[in-house]
Design a protein around this motif. Structure first.
Motif, PDB file in Angstrom:
ATOM      1  N   SER A  16       0.825  -1.205   0.000  1.00 40.77           N
ATOM      2  CA  SER A  16       0.000   0.000   0.000  1.00 40.77           C
ATOM      3  C   SER A  16       0.861   1.258   0.000  1.00 40.77           C
ATOM      4  CB  SER A  16      -0.934   0.010   1.217  1.00 40.77           C
ATOM      5  OG  SER A  16      -0.186   0.048   2.420  1.00 40.77           O
ATOM      6  N   LEU A  20       0.790   4.190  -2.836  1.00 40.23           N
ATOM      7  CA  LEU A  20       0.643   5.620  -2.547  1.00 40.23           C
ATOM      8  C   LEU A  20       1.810   6.405  -3.125  1.00 40.23           C
ATOM      9  CD1 LEU A  20      -0.770   7.968  -1.096  1.00 40.23           C
ATOM     10  CD2 LEU A  20       0.542   7.366   0.959  1.00 40.23           C
ATOM     11  N   GLY A 155      -6.754   3.713   3.827  1.00 43.79           N
ATOM     12  CA  GLY A 155      -7.332   4.519   2.766  1.00 43.79           C
ATOM     13  C   GLY A 155      -6.864   4.157   1.378  1.00 43.79           C
ATOM     14  N   VAL A 156      -5.778   3.374   1.272  1.00 45.24           N
ATOM     15  CA  VAL A 156      -5.343   2.903  -0.049  1.00 45.24           C
ATOM     16  C   VAL A 156      -6.200   1.695  -0.412  1.00 45.24           C
ATOM     17  CG1 VAL A 156      -3.449   1.921  -1.404  1.00 45.24           C
ATOM     18  CG2 VAL A 156      -2.985   3.745   0.256  1.00 45.24           C
ATOM     19  N   PRO A 157      -7.009   1.783  -1.463  1.00 47.12           N
ATOM     20  CA  PRO A 157      -7.934   0.700  -1.786  1.00 47.12           C
ATOM     21  C   PRO A 157      -7.225  -0.629  -2.037  1.00 47.12           C
ATOM     22  CG  PRO A 157      -8.447   2.669  -3.065  1.00 47.12           C
ATOM     23  CD  PRO A 157      -7.120   2.909  -2.408  1.00 47.12           C
ATOM     24  N   LEU A 231      -9.223   2.574 -10.473  1.00 49.91           N
ATOM     25  CA  LEU A 231     -10.119   3.262  -9.531  1.00 49.91           C
ATOM     26  C   LEU A 231     -11.274   3.988 -10.205  1.00 49.91           C
ATOM     27  CD1 LEU A 231      -7.545   4.701  -6.955  1.00 49.91           C
ATOM     28  CD2 LEU A 231      -8.805   2.549  -6.879  1.00 49.91           C
ATOM     29  N   ALA A 236     -11.083  10.028  -9.116  1.00 46.33           N
ATOM     30  CA  ALA A 236     -11.073   8.993  -8.082  1.00 46.33           C
ATOM     31  C   ALA A 236      -9.680   8.841  -7.480  1.00 46.33           C
ATOM     32  CB  ALA A 236     -11.545   7.662  -8.673  1.00 46.33           C
ATOM     33  N   VAL A 237      -8.647   8.941  -8.317  1.00 45.37           N
ATOM     34  CA  VAL A 237      -7.268   8.844  -7.812  1.00 45.37           C
ATOM     35  C   VAL A 237      -6.952  10.036  -6.918  1.00 45.37           C
ATOM     36  CG1 VAL A 237      -4.827   8.749  -8.444  1.00 45.37           C
ATOM     37  CG2 VAL A 237      -6.516   7.510  -9.814  1.00 45.37           C
ATOM     38  N   MET A 240      -8.678   9.694  -3.597  1.00 48.27           N
ATOM     39  CA  MET A 240      -8.014   8.695  -2.761  1.00 48.27           C
ATOM     40  C   MET A 240      -6.793   9.292  -2.073  1.00 48.27           C
ATOM     41  SD  MET A 240      -5.126   6.506  -2.668  1.00 48.27           S
ATOM     42  CE  MET A 240      -4.606   6.209  -4.355  1.00 48.27           C
ATOM     43  N   ASN A 243      -7.844  11.717   0.675  1.00 49.28           N
ATOM     44  CA  ASN A 243      -8.376  11.008   1.845  1.00 49.28           C
ATOM     45  C   ASN A 243      -7.264  10.372   2.669  1.00 49.28           C
ATOM     46  OD1 ASN A 243     -10.988  11.683   1.139  1.00 49.28           O
ATOM     47  ND2 ASN A 243     -11.358   9.765   0.017  1.00 49.28           N
ATOM     48  N   VAL A 244      -6.285   9.776   1.987  1.00 49.85           N
ATOM     49  CA  VAL A 244      -5.172   9.133   2.694  1.00 49.85           C
ATOM     50  C   VAL A 244      -4.354  10.163   3.459  1.00 49.85           C
ATOM     51  CG1 VAL A 244      -2.980   7.923   2.385  1.00 49.85           C
ATOM     52  CG2 VAL A 244      -5.006   7.151   1.156  1.00 49.85           C
TER      53      VAL A 244
END
Length: 292
Positions: A16, A20, A155-157, A231, A236-237, A240, A243-244
């Motif tokens: 993850s 990121l 938070g990393v899908p 994603l 969306a990227v 993400m 959010n992270v």
């Protein structure tokens, strides 16, 4: 006797974190890379202080302190399948200098071999500490294929990390085939030691030729495009990543060091009939990471 020129140790960020790092803004990616390098630095220092010795006397009966290790580091940004996979190979020379008289002798490989798992666990703990300094929220997960406790970035899908794990998936698929062949041949499933040997064989069987070199800029462009496909688009990227980086930590519970000690001893006792200091240290690092 087989001549040994040196040892290769590899230190790898959790998947993850690599994911990121691959798509984060460059200042954040550089911070993550510096965190990885700092964790490797401290691990090599730990090896020098606790694992590196030479031996003298008949049968190598006397353990002797050395001046330090000669190492060369090779940083790789991707896997053989071109997935983002920041990791460092540390090549350790077998030649070391005895402190007592400056003579150049061979590194005591028995101690190095015994300390490899502890060194890996030490790196993982140092890396977790560095990521915590960056303000990232970490979630402990236990590996399904080993005793390792990995701190993944919250938070990393999962689909992004798994989408960039094609090399791992290929190895595990081949290992499953080898395990079934072993059971058909012997009439029993492989034990732990045999399973590890089958995984090493699977690693070699699925080893592809290295791809043509690409610049870091080219890699980041490709990884960004892949992340958008996985994603669902650039927005969306970006969401993400926001959010992270904006995740807030929950208030940590008070650390019970006595409980960590008890859990460490229980883990070692349940895993091994015979154990030594590196086994205890490795188990202690796993428990420390579980406790945050």
């Amino acid at each position: 006797k087989q001549v040994c020129a040196g040892y290769d140790m590899t230190f790898t960020m959790p998947k993850s974190v690599s994911a990121l790092w691959a798509v984060a803004p460059m200042p954040v990616a550089e911070q993550i890379e510096r965190a990885h390098k700092a964790a490797v630095d401290r691990t090599v220092q730990w090896l020098e202080d606790n694992v590196a010795y030479t031996r003298r006397g008949k049968g190598g009966v006397r353990q002797v302190d050395i001046a330090g290790l000669i190492t060369a580091r090779f940083e790789h940004r991707d896997s053989r399948d071109s997935d983002p996979h920041l990791h460092t190979h540390v090549a350790v020379s077998n030649k070391v200098q005895a402190v007592e008289d400056g003579a150049w002798l061979a590194l005591d490989g028995r101690v190095v071999f015994a300390g490899t798992v502890a060194a890996s666990e030490f790196y993982d703990t140092q890396m977790a500490a560095e990521l915590d300094k960056l303000g990232l929220v970490l979630t402990p997960t236990t590996s399904t294929t080993s005793k390792a406790v990995v701190l993944e970035v919250a938070g990393v899908p999962t689909e992004l990390a798994s989408g960039w794990s094609s090399r791992h998936e290929a190895i595990m698929a081949r290992a499953s085939v080898l395990a079934r062949q072993f059971e058909a041949r012997t009439g029993r499933p492989p034990d732990t030691k045999e399973t590890m040997a089958l995984r090493r064989q699977a690693h070699l069987d699925t080893r592809q030729a290295k791809h043509e070199p690409r610049s870091y800029e080219e890699q980041r462009t490709t990884w960004r495009e892949q992340a958008e496909q996985i994603l669902g688009g650039p927005d969306a990227v970006d969401a993400m990543v926001r959010n992270v980086l904006g995740a807030s930590k929950t208030e940590a519970e008070p650390t019970s060091y006595s409980q960590i000690v008890e859990q460490t001893l229980e883990a070692v006792d349940s895993e091994r009939a015979v154990f030594s200091e590196p086994h205890i240290l490795a188990a202690a690092h796993r428990q420390v990471r579980k406790a945050g």
